[in-house]
Design an enzyme around this catalytic site. Structure first.
Site, PDB file in Angstrom:
ATOM      1  N   GLY A 171       0.829  -1.202   0.000  1.00  0.00           N
ATOM      2  CA  GLY A 171       0.000   0.000   0.000  1.00  0.00           C
ATOM      3  C   GLY A 171       0.863   1.252   0.000  1.00  0.00           C
ATOM      4  O   GLY A 171       1.765   1.381  -0.826  1.00  0.00           O
ATOM      5  N   ASP A 172       0.569   2.145   0.942  1.00  0.00           N
ATOM      6  CA  ASP A 172       1.364   3.380   1.021  1.00  0.00           C
ATOM      7  C   ASP A 172       2.264   3.371   2.246  1.00  0.00           C
ATOM      8  O   ASP A 172       2.579   4.405   2.807  1.00  0.00           O
ATOM      9  CB  ASP A 172       0.446   4.606   1.017  1.00  0.00           C
ATOM     10  CG  ASP A 172      -0.539   4.588   2.181  1.00  0.00           C
ATOM     11  OD1 ASP A 172      -0.702   3.513   2.809  1.00  0.00           O
ATOM     12  OD2 ASP A 172      -1.135   5.634   2.472  1.00  0.00           O
ATOM     13  N   GLU A 173       2.674   2.178   2.664  1.00  0.00           N
ATOM     14  CA  GLU A 173       3.562   2.040   3.817  1.00  0.00           C
ATOM     15  C   GLU A 173       4.997   1.739   3.366  1.00  0.00           C
ATOM     16  O   GLU A 173       5.235   0.781   2.632  1.00  0.00           O
ATOM     17  CB  GLU A 173       3.096   0.872   4.709  1.00  0.00           C
ATOM     18  CG  GLU A 173       1.823   1.147   5.468  1.00  0.00           C
ATOM     19  CD  GLU A 173       1.403  -0.063   6.275  1.00  0.00           C
ATOM     20  OE1 GLU A 173       0.549   0.082   7.156  1.00  0.00           O
ATOM     21  OE2 GLU A 173       1.929  -1.164   6.022  1.00  0.00           O
TER      22      GLU A 173
END
Lengths: 255, 122
Positions: free
Chosen positions: A162-164
């Site tokens: 994801g956006d991690e």
């Protein structure tokens, strides 16, 4: 006369054998030459041949081992390639965990301080929802490149999904080294990103955990950085927080 | 020692006779390496007429095995007498090179129809 020759050639063979055992492998040629020397007493050349056979067996095994090692290394690098994130080219979760484990083991063994940064993008969902998934993917590529420009050469940036993102900092002098890098990432990601579909405004919330201050295992270190990241989100985004046991308490109370 | 050289399509057959010892090992090595250089496919050492091989002879084969690997060629040994096979087994060569029953099996190995003992070594 014959016994003198036997004694002398035996002495020579003993010297050569000692040289070979001491690692002077070039002397092997001379042992092989003695094995084939018809002028020597037959007992000596037989002994030299027996030694030569041992030497060839060792060489064959060394070669066999080097082939196996080369094959293993090839397989390992193929596996690693498969573990890189297709979109950003960064190590994925599997490699991240492996590198984190190695870094923690190294830091514990050498009594060094290390840090983990947990980077979570702010407003990524907004970009995805308004500009589309393709723009979201493009954004993640830009973010990956920007984070990599902010870190030191020895640091490892990974995408957990994801956006991690995470940054492993294998050796830091103090907490300050980690907060400096975190601040650079925040400044870098606060700048607008020009995408094909339009301009995106994002930011980053970063949690920092230090070994050995906050944790001494890879799992606990990552967990501490994650908790600190949630604190950064709760404190208004686009900032970093260093882990502190009190955070955990307050985070738990909020849930 | 005499070595008969035969080239058949992309296979290079070498048949040493009657054996390889210290005095002939250098010549043997040279011919093996020439074969590795010349071969498009593989080099097959036909051991049908081999009655003895010394440590120096084994070493020549080991050197040729390394050269063929780095050139991407196969070095295959075939048709060994029982006592010769035993020397290769105890020296650990069985794990390094395909050692097969006859020339037909050697060609099958070259074409990948017979599995070789250790993938890594070839």
């Amino acid at each position: 006369m014959a016994s003198r020759q036997l004694e002398n050639s035996l002495k020579k063979l003993i010297t050569l054998a000692n040289e070979v055992t001491a690692g002077h492998w070039s002397e092997v040629e001379q042992v092989l030459a003695m094995a084939g020397d018809r002028g020597l007493p037959p007992q000596v050349s037989e002994l030299a041949e027996a030694l030569s056979m041992l030497v060839v067996q060792v060489e064959a095994r060394q070669y066999h081992l080097s082939c196996i090692i080369a094959d293993l290394e090839r397989t390992q690098s193929e596996l690693e390639r498969a573990n890189y994130d297709n979109l950003t080219g960064l190590p994925n979760r599997a490699i991240f965990h492996d590198r984190l484990r190695k870094a923690v083991a190294g830091a514990n063994a050498t009594a060094q301080v290390m840090a983990v940064l947990f980077v979570d993008l702010d407003h990524f969902k907004v970009v995805n929802d308004t500009l589309g998934h393709r723009a979201g993917d493009e954004l993640l590529q830009v973010v990956a490149a920007r984070i990599q420009r902010c870190v030191r050469s020895e640091d490892i940036v990974a995408r957990l999904g994801g956006d991690e993102f995470t940054v492993i900092m294998p050796a830091v002098r103090s907490e300050q080294d980690a907060t400096d890098i975190a601040q650079r990432i925040i400044v870098s990601l606060a700048k607008p990103v020009h995408l094909n579909a339009g301009e995106a405004e994002i930011g980053a919330s970063i949690g920092i955990a230090i070994l050995p201050t906050h944790a001494d295992t890879p799992e606990r270190l990552l967990q501490s950085a994650d908790i600190a990241m949630y604190r950064a989100k709760a404190t208004g985004r686009s900032n970093y927080q260093v882990y502190h046991p009190d955070i955990e308490l307050s985070t738990n109370q909020e849930h | 020692m005499v070595i008969i050289k035969e080239a058949q399509s992309n296979t290079y057959f070498l048949t040493p006779k009657p054996g390889v010892d210290s005095s002939s090992a250098a010549q043997f090595e040279e011919i093996l390496l020439e074969g590795v250089e010349a071969a498009n496919g593989s080099v097959v050492v036909d051991c049908a007429d081999l009655d003895y091989i010394s440590s120096a002879g084994l070493r020549a084969i080991l050197i040729a095995a390394k050269a063929s690997k780095s050139k991407g060629r196969k070095l295959i040994l075939c048709s060994m007498k029982r006592h010769i096979r035993k020397i290769f087994d105890t020296s650990g060569f069985t794990q390094l090179l395909p050692i097969v029953l006859n020339r037909d099996d050697a060609i099958a190995t070259q074409n990948g129809f017979l599995s070789s003992p250790v993938r890594a070594a070839i």
